[in-house]
Design a protein around this motif. Structure first.
Motif, PDB file in Angstrom:
ATOM      1  N   HIS A   1      10.516   4.332  11.186  1.00 13.70           N
ATOM      2  CA  HIS A   1      11.855   4.822  11.522  1.00 13.70           C
ATOM      3  C   HIS A   1      12.891   4.359  10.494  1.00 13.70           C
ATOM      4  O   HIS A   1      13.780   5.130  10.093  1.00 13.70           O
ATOM      5  N   LEU A   2      12.770   3.113  10.046  1.00 14.45           N
ATOM      6  CA  LEU A   2      13.769   2.557   9.130  1.00 14.45           C
ATOM      7  C   LEU A   2      13.544   2.971   7.681  1.00 14.45           C
ATOM      8  O   LEU A   2      14.506   3.210   6.934  1.00 14.45           O
ATOM      9  N   PHE A   3      12.276   3.053   7.266  1.00 13.61           N
ATOM     10  CA  PHE A   3      11.993   3.257   5.853  1.00 13.61           C
ATOM     11  C   PHE A   3      11.316   4.588   5.540  1.00 13.61           C
ATOM     12  O   PHE A   3      11.239   4.996   4.382  1.00 13.61           O
TER      13      PHE A   3
ATOM     14  N   SER B   1       3.920   9.215   5.640  1.00 13.32           N
ATOM     15  CA  SER B   1       2.456   9.189   5.549  1.00 13.32           C
ATOM     16  C   SER B   1       1.976   7.924   4.855  1.00 13.32           C
ATOM     17  O   SER B   1       0.966   7.331   5.247  1.00 13.32           O
ATOM     18  N   ALA B   2       2.702   7.496   3.820  1.00 12.68           N
ATOM     19  CA  ALA B   2       2.302   6.306   3.070  1.00 12.68           C
ATOM     20  C   ALA B   2       2.385   5.053   3.932  1.00 12.68           C
ATOM     21  O   ALA B   2       1.478   4.207   3.916  1.00 12.68           O
ATOM     22  N   PHE B   3       3.450   4.902   4.708  1.00 14.31           N
ATOM     23  CA  PHE B   3       3.579   3.733   5.575  1.00 14.31           C
ATOM     24  C   PHE B   3       2.510   3.722   6.659  1.00 14.31           C
ATOM     25  O   PHE B   3       1.947   2.673   6.973  1.00 14.31           O
ATOM     26  N   LEU B   4       2.213   4.885   7.230  1.00 15.35           N
ATOM     27  CA  LEU B   4       1.199   4.949   8.278  1.00 15.35           C
ATOM     28  C   LEU B   4      -0.201   4.683   7.726  1.00 15.35           C
ATOM     29  O   LEU B   4      -1.012   4.031   8.377  1.00 15.35           O
TER      30      LEU B   4
ATOM     31  N   SER C   1       0.831  -1.207   0.000  1.00 15.20           N
ATOM     32  CA  SER C   1       0.000   0.000   0.000  1.00 15.20           C
ATOM     33  C   SER C   1       0.864   1.254   0.000  1.00 15.20           C
ATOM     34  O   SER C   1       0.553   2.246  -0.685  1.00 15.20           O
ATOM     35  N   SER C   2       1.945   1.225   0.757  1.00 17.40           N
ATOM     36  CA  SER C   2       2.848   2.381   0.807  1.00 17.40           C
ATOM     37  C   SER C   2       3.472   2.650  -0.556  1.00 17.40           C
ATOM     38  O   SER C   2       3.544   3.799  -1.003  1.00 17.40           O
TER      39      SER C   2
END
Length: 354
Positions: A343-345, A120-123, A106-107
């Motif tokens: 944090h990592l990506f 924002s995309a990861f969240l 999705s991200s």
């Protein structure tokens, strides 16, 4: 701890919300639509909220509804429902893998197609745990309104479409698994409710996720499992709980501007499609290699809110133990893993508080 007395306006808004939800739920139930009470209430309240009505479901009502839902789910527990318990470690491990794939899929879609920033995309791509995701988004300076649209649309679409999909495909159970058809006596109901409230407060004290629902479900499961209580909640009370959950989901739109919804609706639909496609691959793999029912796996792996999916399990006569175990596992996994993934990506950003 002091309890604030609600204002007259809040009482009227809450009453309007529940009346609209009840009307929508009864309309869908009359039309014999699958999951009619929860879907109808959610859609009716959602439409009214988008039309500008100040609809709310107060915390006290929310907690009461979740306790009733937990009691109803606990009354479904039987020996037959735990026959697939040996498959849980395998399917929960696959669910964790599916969750990671869904977040990254999705991200990737939101970044490449809609130009979202990485954080924002990861969240937005993290399924469930909306309150934790929102707090993390605020802390990281992410696009909170956009994330809220994507997360809310995922829950709304799943809650409305999943019952219809299961019915159309003919994979929803035709009858409920061993459920107490008779209502418990007044004394048994009092004991059941008291035990559920105590268990909910204990889980809340130890900061257990979804404590109101799972505390009540645990107490109800134990009391029904040992035979201390034979009956369950009256059917109309279960109906009230389902309408309440539907109204709660629909009321999320009351905090959302129509312009914000329009600007992010394509992102919400697209990321939802990606998440569902990834989940479907894992669902197919599990149903082809295990004896778990397809309907149980579909609801357990659906990337929606835990309370909404458990409510669907109740109204669609699906194994609540299997669904509850998997959605609780995903809630914990998302809560623990998402900050690390961001944090990592995610793109490094200054905290809002700095």
């Amino acid at each position: 701890m002091a309890f604030a007395i609600p204002s007259r306006a809040n009482i009227l808004n809450a009453t309007e919300t529940l009346v609209i939800g009840a009307a929508g739920g009864l309309l869908f139930l009359w039309a014999n639509l699958p999951g009619g009470l929860i879907s109808g209430a959610m859609i009716a309240v959602g439409i009214a909220a988008l039309a500008g009505r100040p609809l709310i479901v107060p915390p006290a009502v929310t907690q009461s509804v979740l306790i009733l839902l937990g009691i109803s789910l606990g009354s479904l527990v039987s020996r037959q429902l735990i026959q697939h318990v040996s498959a849980y470690p395998i399917t929960i491990a696959l669910l964790a893998l599916a969750t990671v794939c869904s977040i990254f899929g999705s991200s990737f879609y939101l970044q490449r197609v809609h130009g979202w920033d990485q954080t924002s995309a990861f969240l937005a791509g993290s399924p469930g745990a909306l309150s934790q995701i929102t707090m993390l988004a605020i802390e990281k300076g992410a696009d909170v309104p956009a994330i809220a649209v994507v997360q809310t649309m995922r829950v709304i679409i799943l809650t409305a479409a999943l019952p219809l999909m299961l019915a159309v495909l003919g994979i929803a159970p035709a009858a409920p698994p061993t459920i107490a058809s008779a209502s418990a006596s007044p004394l048994e109901l009092a004991a059941l409710i008291a035990a559920s409230i105590v268990a909910a407060f204990v889980l809340r004290w130890v900061k257990f996720p979804a404590s109101w629902m799972f505390g009540a479900m645990l107490a109800s499961s134990l009391l029904h499992g040992v035979g201390a209580i034979e009956g369950g909640l009256p059917p109309w009370v279960r109906g009230v709980a389902l309408v309440g959950i539907g109204a709660l989901i629909g009321s999320r739109f009351a905090r959302m501007k129509l312009s914000t919804l329009r600007s992010h609706i394509n992102a919400g639909l697209g990321s939802f499609a990606v998440a569902v496609l990834i989940s479907a691959i894992f669902v197919a793999a599990i149903t082809l290699t295990t004896q778990v029912r397809l309907s149980d796996v579909v609801v357990a792996f659906a990337p929606g809110a835990m309370d909404a999916m458990l409510a669907l399990a109740l109204t669609l006569h699906i194994d609540p133990i299997f669904v509850g175990a998997h959605h609780l596992s995903r809630f914990v996994f998302v809560t623990l893993a998402t900050p690390g993934i961001v944090h990592l990506f995610g793109r490094p950003q200054e905290d809002v508080d700095d």
